[in-house]
Motif scaffolding. Structure first.
Motif, PDB file in Angstrom:
ATOM      1  N   ARG A 207     -28.385  37.452  31.864  1.00 13.79           N
ATOM      2  CA  ARG A 207     -27.326  38.249  31.235  1.00 13.79           C
ATOM      3  C   ARG A 207     -26.419  37.338  30.414  1.00 13.79           C
ATOM      4  N   TYR A 208     -26.171  37.766  29.174  1.00 10.56           N
ATOM      5  CA  TYR A 208     -25.303  37.031  28.252  1.00 10.56           C
ATOM      6  C   TYR A 208     -24.046  37.829  27.984  1.00 10.56           C
ATOM      7  N   GLU A 209     -22.939  37.122  27.852  1.00  8.69           N
ATOM      8  CA  GLU A 209     -21.689  37.706  27.366  1.00  8.69           C
ATOM      9  C   GLU A 209     -21.193  36.846  26.228  1.00  8.69           C
ATOM     10  N   ASP A 210     -20.986  37.476  25.075  1.00 12.34           N
ATOM     11  CA  ASP A 210     -20.617  36.741  23.853  1.00 12.34           C
ATOM     12  C   ASP A 210     -21.572  35.579  23.606  1.00 12.34           C
ATOM     13  N   ASP A 211     -22.850  35.856  23.789  1.00 15.82           N
ATOM     14  CA  ASP A 211     -23.942  34.905  23.534  1.00 15.82           C
ATOM     15  C   ASP A 211     -23.925  33.692  24.454  1.00 15.82           C
ATOM     16  N   LYS A 212     -23.246  33.787  25.579  1.00 14.04           N
ATOM     17  CA  LYS A 212     -23.241  32.716  26.580  1.00 14.04           C
ATOM     18  C   LYS A 212     -23.892  33.235  27.867  1.00 14.04           C
ATOM     19  N   PRO A 213     -24.810  32.464  28.468  1.00 17.23           N
ATOM     20  CA  PRO A 213     -25.442  32.919  29.706  1.00 17.23           C
ATOM     21  C   PRO A 213     -24.450  32.902  30.865  1.00 17.23           C
ATOM     22  N   VAL A 214     -24.373  34.021  31.598  1.00 16.80           N
ATOM     23  CA  VAL A 214     -23.404  34.118  32.693  1.00 16.80           C
ATOM     24  C   VAL A 214     -24.055  34.423  34.040  1.00 16.80           C
ATOM     25  N   ALA A 215     -25.286  34.946  34.053  1.00 13.25           N
ATOM     26  CA  ALA A 215     -25.920  35.279  35.330  1.00 13.25           C
ATOM     27  C   ALA A 215     -27.423  35.441  35.155  1.00 13.25           C
ATOM     28  N   VAL A 216     -28.164  35.049  36.179  1.00 11.89           N
ATOM     29  CA  VAL A 216     -29.601  35.312  36.222  1.00 11.89           C
ATOM     30  C   VAL A 216     -29.785  36.654  36.925  1.00 11.89           C
ATOM     31  N   GLU A 217     -30.228  37.654  36.174  1.00 18.31           N
ATOM     32  CA  GLU A 217     -30.340  39.008  36.704  1.00 18.31           C
ATOM     33  C   GLU A 217     -31.609  39.204  37.529  1.00 18.31           C
ATOM     34  N   LYS A 218     -32.764  38.738  37.012  1.00 20.74           N
ATOM     35  CA  LYS A 218     -34.034  38.999  37.670  1.00 20.74           C
ATOM     36  C   LYS A 218     -34.981  37.803  37.510  1.00 20.74           C
ATOM     37  N   VAL A 219     -35.784  37.586  38.541  1.00 19.88           N
ATOM     38  CA  VAL A 219     -36.867  36.602  38.498  1.00 19.88           C
ATOM     39  C   VAL A 219     -38.143  37.299  38.952  1.00 19.88           C
ATOM     40  N   LEU A 220     -39.195  37.143  38.170  1.00 21.99           N
ATOM     41  CA  LEU A 220     -40.495  37.719  38.499  1.00 21.99           C
ATOM     42  C   LEU A 220     -41.526  36.595  38.542  1.00 21.99           C
ATOM     43  N   ILE A 221     -42.283  36.537  39.623  1.00 24.10           N
ATOM     44  CA  ILE A 221     -43.400  35.592  39.731  1.00 24.10           C
ATOM     45  C   ILE A 221     -44.659  36.380  40.067  1.00 24.10           C
ATOM     46  N   SER A 222     -45.687  36.185  39.249  1.00 20.86           N
ATOM     47  CA  SER A 222     -47.012  36.720  39.547  1.00 20.86           C
ATOM     48  C   SER A 222     -47.944  35.527  39.696  1.00 20.86           C
TER      49      SER A 222
END
Length: 421
Positions: A207-222
């Motif tokens: 998730r970005y706010e004003d083009d800055k990364p602020v949080a990792v929302e999801k991780v998927l591993i297959s």
């Protein structure tokens, strides 16, 4: 994309793949063949080798465009190569497949039993003439300049990108996806999770706010695994403990609220070239910026550095990274365009997306002063006639600050800052 208060917010996702992914198997074989030819040509050149026709070896004359296709029980190699060196192409392919981990006869793709068809032939003389003697030399333009001698191996436009999301100036989604893929391979090969198999994919949503990364929302591993493994308990718990947690801890990233998904289909036993045909150059977004920066279209693997698809894309990353490292922008994309057989770039563009400390045109002018983007100059300055390319074929050509990756150096920042004054 939306707004929280006055902040622009959006989620951006990038994926990576492991070295056992079928497309990456092909990339690695093609790049290992390239490395072997470069190394052998340098060895022959050093020994003053002369062919029966009287030709001497010269690593500068090497031309490699190697393609590979892998499917169940079969690998096909094709392309155009010019070299004085002899290499055992079939043995190289088998060694790479074995090193990746395809050594189980039950998988349908085994390093010892896979059929290898070699359909490689010589490079077209029509292409070679423009690379060996550039348009400028043929028309007596700066013919005494050594960097004018060689023209671009093809036409096209190449992009480089950098941003201050991460310490290596890569976008966070692709950076983290690569680190998770690397770790996934590491725990397979070192025996921490011996039931894993070579094929796998990772995906990270930030998730970005004003083009800055602020949080990792999801991780998927297959990830491919041996039969009989419980995905929801054993596999997911092991990946959280041994893959995701160590990666996020190393980079000091808080992921307490991150959603984690593992093998959404519930089973991934059949994988690699048995499950899906692989081809060189099908993972160009994985190879570059995960979609955050544009891509010119040309793939990298299997191509010697006279092909600007590869060398100019490396140079464009070098330029963009130095611009951001110099503090001239928070984000930067560089485009360079070439004509086949021509030494001088046809165009140069710098876009800082409104984050530049000076006008983009001024930064572009500084780039022209500080960087020589003619193909021969790129090859020379970045020292690209070395057997370094297999290492590039996994986990991104950019964002890994390894000794071989000269295009990751931020060694022109002071010159750039002086040039924009």
């Amino acid at each position: 994309m939306g707004d929280i208060g006055n902040k622009k917010t959006y989620i951006f996702t990038s994926e990576s793949v492991t070295e056992g992914h079928p497309d990456k198997v092909c990339d690695q074989v093609a790049d290992t063949i390239l490395d072997a030819i470069i190394a052998k040509e340098a060895e022959l050149e050093a020994s003053s080798y002369r062919s029966p026709e009287g030709e001497t070896a010269d690593v500068k004359s090497v031309r490699v465009a190697c393609e590979a296709l892998a499917t169940e029980g079969l690998m096909i190699l094709a392309g155009e190569i010019r070299t004085q060196a002899y290499i055992d192409i079939e043995s190289i392919a088998r060694e790479v497949i074995a090193d990746i981990g395809y050594n189980d006869p039950d998988t349908g793709f085994h390093s010892k039993s896979v059929g290898v068809i070699n359909a490689i032939h010589g490079q077209s003389a029509d292409i070679a003439q423009g690379v060996d003697e550039s348009f400028e030399v043929q028309h007596n333009v700066n013919a005494d300049d050594p960097y004018e001698l060689n023209g671009a191996g093809d036409q096209g436009m190449m992009f480089g990108y950098a941003c201050n999301d991460t310490p290596t100036l890569m976008p966070m989604p692709i950076f983290l996806a690569h680190r998770i893929s690397e770790r996934l391979t590491e725990v397979r090969k070192n025996g921490t999770l011996p039931y894993l198999r070579p094929d796998g994919k990772t995906q990270v949503s930030v998730r970005y706010e004003d083009d800055k990364p602020v949080a990792v929302e999801k991780v998927l591993i297959s990830t491919q695994h041996q039969d009989g493994i419980d995905v929801e308990t054993q596999l997911k718990n092991d990946l959280i403990e041994h893959v995701i947690t160590p990666v996020f801890a190393e980079w000091n990233i808080n992921w307490n609220d991150t959603e984690v998904y593992v093998n959404p289909t519930g089973r991934f036993v059949i994988g690699g070239p048995t499950g899906d045909t692989g081809v060189v150059g099908r993972k160009i977004i994985v190879d570059t910026y995960g979609g955050k920066g544009r891509h010119g279209g040309g793939a990298f693997s299997g191509k010697d550095p006279t092909k600007v698809d590869r060398s100019a894309a490396y140079a464009a990353r070098w330029v963009a990274k130095n611009i951001v490292a110099a503090g001239l922008a928070d984000r930067c994309e560089v485009q360079v365009a070439y004509g086949i057989g021509m030494a001088k770039p046809l165009s140069l563009m710098v876009d800082t997306f409104g984050t530049g400390t000076v006008a983009d045109e001024k930064i572009a002018e500084a780039v022209r002063k500080v960087f020589d983007l003619r193909p021969a100059a790129i090859i020379d300055v970045l020292d690209l006639r070395r057997p370094i390319y297999r290492k590039t074929s996994n986990y991104g050509h950019f964002g890994r600050e390894l000794p071989e990756f000269t295009w990751e150096k931020t060694n022109r920042t002071e010159e750039l800052k002086a040039a924009v004054q």
